[in-house]
Design a protein around this motif. Structure first.
Motif, PDB file in Angstrom:
ATOM      1  N   PRO A  75       0.832  -1.209   0.000  1.00 23.47           N
ATOM      2  CA  PRO A  75       0.000   0.000   0.000  1.00 23.47           C
ATOM      3  C   PRO A  75       0.868   1.261   0.000  1.00 23.47           C
ATOM      4  O   PRO A  75       1.817   1.378   0.775  1.00 23.47           O
ATOM      5  N   ALA A  76       0.592   2.178  -0.881  1.00 21.28           N
ATOM      6  CA  ALA A  76       1.320   3.449  -0.941  1.00 21.28           C
ATOM      7  C   ALA A  76       0.453   4.443  -1.705  1.00 21.28           C
ATOM      8  O   ALA A  76      -0.519   4.065  -2.361  1.00 21.28           O
ATOM      9  N   ASP A  77       0.820   5.712  -1.607  1.00 19.57           N
ATOM     10  CA  ASP A  77       0.045   6.769  -2.255  1.00 19.57           C
ATOM     11  C   ASP A  77       0.718   7.330  -3.501  1.00 19.57           C
ATOM     12  O   ASP A  77       0.051   7.640  -4.491  1.00 19.57           O
ATOM     13  N   ILE A  78       2.052   7.487  -3.436  1.00 22.20           N
ATOM     14  CA  ILE A  78       2.800   8.127  -4.516  1.00 22.20           C
ATOM     15  C   ILE A  78       4.058   7.314  -4.803  1.00 22.20           C
ATOM     16  O   ILE A  78       4.699   6.789  -3.882  1.00 22.20           O
ATOM     17  N   THR A 100      -1.939  11.331 -13.820  1.00 25.68           N
ATOM     18  CA  THR A 100      -1.125  11.867 -12.719  1.00 25.68           C
ATOM     19  C   THR A 100       0.371  11.664 -12.941  1.00 25.68           C
ATOM     20  O   THR A 100       1.177  12.141 -12.149  1.00 25.68           O
ATOM     21  N   ARG A 101       0.748  10.966 -13.986  1.00 22.44           N
ATOM     22  CA  ARG A 101       2.170  10.727 -14.244  1.00 22.44           C
ATOM     23  C   ARG A 101       2.791  11.916 -14.975  1.00 22.44           C
ATOM     24  O   ARG A 101       2.262  12.390 -15.972  1.00 22.44           O
ATOM     25  N   GLU A 233      -2.691  13.685  -3.559  1.00 21.62           N
ATOM     26  CA  GLU A 233      -2.699  14.443  -4.807  1.00 21.62           C
ATOM     27  C   GLU A 233      -2.264  15.893  -4.598  1.00 21.62           C
ATOM     28  O   GLU A 233      -1.477  16.422  -5.404  1.00 21.62           O
ATOM     29  N   PRO A 234      -2.708  16.578  -3.530  1.00 26.35           N
ATOM     30  CA  PRO A 234      -2.181  17.919  -3.288  1.00 26.35           C
ATOM     31  C   PRO A 234      -0.655  17.931  -3.109  1.00 26.35           C
ATOM     32  O   PRO A 234       0.015  18.846  -3.593  1.00 26.35           O
ATOM     33  N   PHE A 235      -0.114  16.917  -2.428  1.00 26.64           N
ATOM     34  CA  PHE A 235       1.342  16.863  -2.242  1.00 26.64           C
ATOM     35  C   PHE A 235       2.047  16.616  -3.577  1.00 26.64           C
ATOM     36  O   PHE A 235       3.087  17.215  -3.863  1.00 26.64           O
ATOM     37  N   ARG A 236       1.470  15.753  -4.413  1.00 24.23           N
ATOM     38  CA  ARG A 236       2.047  15.518  -5.741  1.00 24.23           C
ATOM     39  C   ARG A 236       2.094  16.823  -6.530  1.00 24.23           C
ATOM     40  O   ARG A 236       3.105  17.147  -7.160  1.00 24.23           O
ATOM     41  N   ARG A 237       1.000  17.564  -6.485  1.00 19.40           N
ATOM     42  CA  ARG A 237       0.947  18.834  -7.212  1.00 19.40           C
ATOM     43  C   ARG A 237       1.957  19.837  -6.655  1.00 19.40           C
ATOM     44  O   ARG A 237       2.546  20.618  -7.407  1.00 19.40           O
TER      45      ARG A 237
END
Length: 256
Positions: A75-78, A100-101, A233-237
């Motif tokens: 399990p992971a998010d990013i 998202t890539r 997703e906010p952290f990815r952005r």
């Protein structure tokens, strides 16, 4: 009124405890990231936390190992890979969120020696790396799997040097492990990213491999389908934003 308000707050707390969305809001994203991002991504996570977000939890390792963990259901998010093929591997298994890539960083490949070494060698076609190694070993991340090692093998092959040093390679599980071998003097030379050399006081750069001697070194990032943190997703952005890329630039990365 105080008693009614207390009961309302208690009910709200119990409701959030029972619903996964509420739990997700309180949980920082779990990020699986290439070992070469250790200092820069940690700094970015700290910057994100100062914005009143839960601090991301980061696990660093070789991109190959991380991709296999994701494929096995970890399990992971990013996921942030140090090359495109391992992100392709995860994507081809249908494990990343569509759209998202993005490849957001670039790096360079360098030859390093211990900081106290007086070695000098010019990187060019046919350069005498095997002779310079003598009875020593060339520290590299595993050239059959780990991005830094694959880039290194490609560069040495293109320069016509790989056949002479293949039997002298000390294969490490990731680029930071290869760096450590050189820092400790256990290997007279090593091939690492420019950012790894920049982060270490225990090595010095002998030379930089020509950019055309290996595939472009790029770092793709993607949100995983297993993501549960609402902050993922906010952290990815944030990481791919101008502010986020500026943090990586301080550690020697080139923003894409």
């Amino acid at each position: 009124m105080i008693r009614i308000a207390s009961r309302f707050l208690l009910s709200l707390s119990l409701l959030c405890a029972a619903l996964s969305p509420c739990q997700a809001q309180d949980k920082g994203p779990l990020v699986l990231a290439a070992a070469s991002l250790q200092e820069s991504l940690t700094d970015a996570a700290n910057a994100w936390a100062t914005k009143k977000h839960p601090r991301p939890v980061i696990s660093f390792a070789g991109s190959s190992a991380l991709a296999r963990q994701i494929g096995a259901g970890a399990p992971a998010d990013i996921f942030i890979s140090a090359d495109e093929p391992w992100m392709d591997d995860v994507a081809n298994k249908g494990l990343i969120r569509p759209g998202t890539r993005i490849s957001f960083l670039a790096n360079k490949l360098v030859l390093v020696a211990p900081a106290n070494s007086g070695a000098r060698i010019a990187i060019k076609p046919g350069f005498p790396l095997a002779r310079a190694l003598g009875n020593g070993r060339l520290a590299m991340a595993d050239p059959d799997a780990v991005p830094a090692g694959k880039y290194g093998k490609a560069a040495l092959t293109q320069l016509g040097v790989w056949p002479s040093v293949e039997g002298k390679v000390a294969r490490a599980e990731n680029v930071r492990a290869a760096l450590t071998l050189v820092e400790r003097g256990e290997a007279p030379f090593g091939i690492v990213y420019a950012t790894d050399a920049m982060a270490s006081k225990g090595v010095r750069v002998i030379g930089t491999f020509p950019a055309n001697s290996h595939p472009p070194i790029t770092y793709p990032i993607a949100l995983l389908k297993s993501a549960t943190s609402t902050d993922a997703e906010p952290f990815r952005r944030f990481l791919i934003s101008r502010e986020g890329k500026a943090i990586f630039a301080r550690y020697g990365f080139t923003a894409k």
